[in-house]
Design a protein around this motif. Structure first.
Motif, mmCIF file in Angstrom:
data_model
loop_
_atom_site.group_PDB
_atom_site.id
_atom_site.type_symbol
_atom_site.label_atom_id
_atom_site.label_comp_id
_atom_site.label_asym_id
_atom_site.label_seq_id
_atom_site.Cartn_x
_atom_site.Cartn_y
_atom_site.Cartn_z
ATOM 1 N N LYS A 5 0.574 -1.507 -0.285
ATOM 2 C CA LYS A 5 -0.134 0.156 0.205
ATOM 3 C C LYS A 5 1.048 1.434 0.250
ATOM 4 N N GLU A 6 1.673 1.504 0.892
ATOM 5 C CA GLU A 6 3.156 2.157 1.244
ATOM 6 C C GLU A 6 3.364 2.724 -0.674
ATOM 7 N N VAL A 7 3.644 1.188 -1.001
ATOM 8 C CA VAL A 7 4.401 1.430 -2.524
ATOM 9 C C VAL A 7 3.606 2.034 -3.663
ATOM 10 N N GLU A 8 2.389 2.043 -3.320
ATOM 11 C CA GLU A 8 1.123 2.245 -4.274
ATOM 12 C C GLU A 8 1.146 3.791 -3.926
ATOM 13 N N PHE A 12 4.441 4.466 -6.615
ATOM 14 C CA PHE A 12 3.894 4.840 -8.401
ATOM 15 C C PHE A 12 2.558 5.661 -7.827
ATOM 16 N N PRO A 13 2.565 7.688 -7.735
ATOM 17 C CA PRO A 13 1.282 7.869 -7.521
ATOM 18 C C PRO A 13 0.197 7.585 -8.040
ATOM 19 N N GLU A 14 0.508 7.928 -9.157
ATOM 20 C CA GLU A 14 -0.337 8.285 -10.069
ATOM 21 C C GLU A 14 -0.660 7.523 -10.859
ATOM 22 N N GLU A 15 -0.336 6.284 -10.984
ATOM 23 C CA GLU A 15 -0.863 5.239 -11.383
ATOM 24 C C GLU A 15 -1.573 4.278 -11.077
ATOM 25 N N ASN A 16 -2.445 3.662 -11.801
ATOM 26 C CA ASN A 16 -3.621 2.545 -10.441
ATOM 27 C C ASN A 16 -3.163 1.676 -11.370
ATOM 28 N N MET A 17 -2.077 1.109 -10.108
ATOM 29 C CA MET A 17 -1.383 -0.072 -10.386
ATOM 30 C C MET A 17 -2.481 -1.067 -9.967
ATOM 31 N N HIS A 18 -2.900 -0.968 -8.332
ATOM 32 C CA HIS A 18 -3.282 -1.853 -7.501
ATOM 33 C C HIS A 18 -2.648 -3.335 -7.268
#
Length: 302
Positions: A5-8, A12-18
């Motif tokens: 969750k922290e990595v997201e 990758f704050p602007e990418e919706n990688m789930h």
């Protein structure tokens, strides 16, 4: 889960990688319970407690406190059914056989209505607790924090805590049961049998001996299902059942059955409006009686 969750958020704050979706936490309802309640509490406890056996114990107590209102309602229902068990048995003895099944059911429902008891009221609280139990089934195999963590005799809470092992392969059993016996799973099974016994005490005899045998078969089936699972999961279920048993004994010690019996007698004196179920049973009985009378007429004509 917290790391992903922290990595997201940071990498990758602007990418919706789930990325957190990669962690199997069950169907949506079970996943929500894990992500919104279980994982935050588990992570919070892990931030200042290093022993994960203690963390699981505190997590179990926390969950039991949250579910206490449902457990209390279930215990109240069980107490009422236990007090009514002799009267239900008398009804079963008075109307034996399949031909009196409808009459037996109607008399039982009338008794429940007079006493202010509902045989289904104990089922709803149990059903409301089921999503949490299933959520924990998904949580423990996915909690990487447990890997390599020991507690008591369990060397790894993420693996079975085998106390007896063998090399031979038992057909149809080894695939699920494994080639070992897990102690936490045995303890869970023993507490499950005791819990089943306590529940059976609050139920009147149904006249079907096989039903009682089936109720005790379920804990044995869980032994074969969970023996090869992580020790942390069996440990949690063992603690959960043990706390429920302690709550049951505490409830029976401090809640006066005499007062409950007096309240049920008071409810019996009040005028009761027939419920939907009672009306349907009465209609079904009338239809059955009409069919029996018609069948008797036909037999006489022959």
């Amino acid at each position: 889960y917290p790391v992903m969750k922290e990595v997201e958020k940071t990498v990758f704050p602007e990418e919706n990688m789930h990325l957190t979706k990669l962690i199997p936490l069950g169907w949506p309802i079970f996943r929500w319970i894990n992500t919104l309640i279980i994982i935050p509490v588990f992570s919070f406890l892990g931030s200042f407690i290093s022993n994960y056996g203690i963390i699981i114990l505190l997590l179990t107590i926390f969950i039991k406190i949250i579910l206490y209102p449902f457990t209390y309602k279930s215990l109240i229902s069980q107490a009422k059914m236990r007090l009514l068990a002799p009267e239900i048995k008398a009804i079963n003895d008075k109307y034996p056989g399949n031909e009196n099944a409808m009459k037996r059911q109607q008399e039982s429902m009338a008794l429940y209505s007079r006493a202010g008891a509902n045989p289904m009221s104990g089922c709803l609280p149990m059903l409301l607790q089921m999503p949490v139990l299933v959520a924990m089934f998904w949580f423990f195999p996915s909690a990487i924090e447990l890997r390599g963590e020991s507690f008591l005799w369990a060397k790894d809470l993420a693996a079975p805590d085998a106390i007896v092992s063998w090399t031979a392969n038992i057909p149809f059993i080894s695939s699920t049961f494994g080639n070992h016996i897990s102690l936490f799973c045995l303890l869970m099974t023993a507490t499950n049998i005791i819990y089943t016994y306590l529940n059976m005490q609050s139920q009147a005899s149904s006249g079907m001996p096989g039903m009682k045998w089936m109720m005790y078969l379920m804990p044995v089936m869980f032994l074969f299902i969970f023996n090869n699972y992580a020790a942390g999961l069996s440990y949690y279920y063992f603690l959960s059942l043990l706390i429920t048993i302690l709550m049951t004994f505490t409830f029976r010690k401090f809640v006066s059955e005499d007062k409950m019996r007096a309240k049920m007698a008071e409810n019996a004196k009040k005028p009761k409006k027939k419920g939907w179920m009672a009306q349907k049973l009465e209609e079904a009985q009338k239809q059955q009686e009409a069919m029996l009378r018609e069948q008797q007429r036909r037999n006489k004509r022959r």
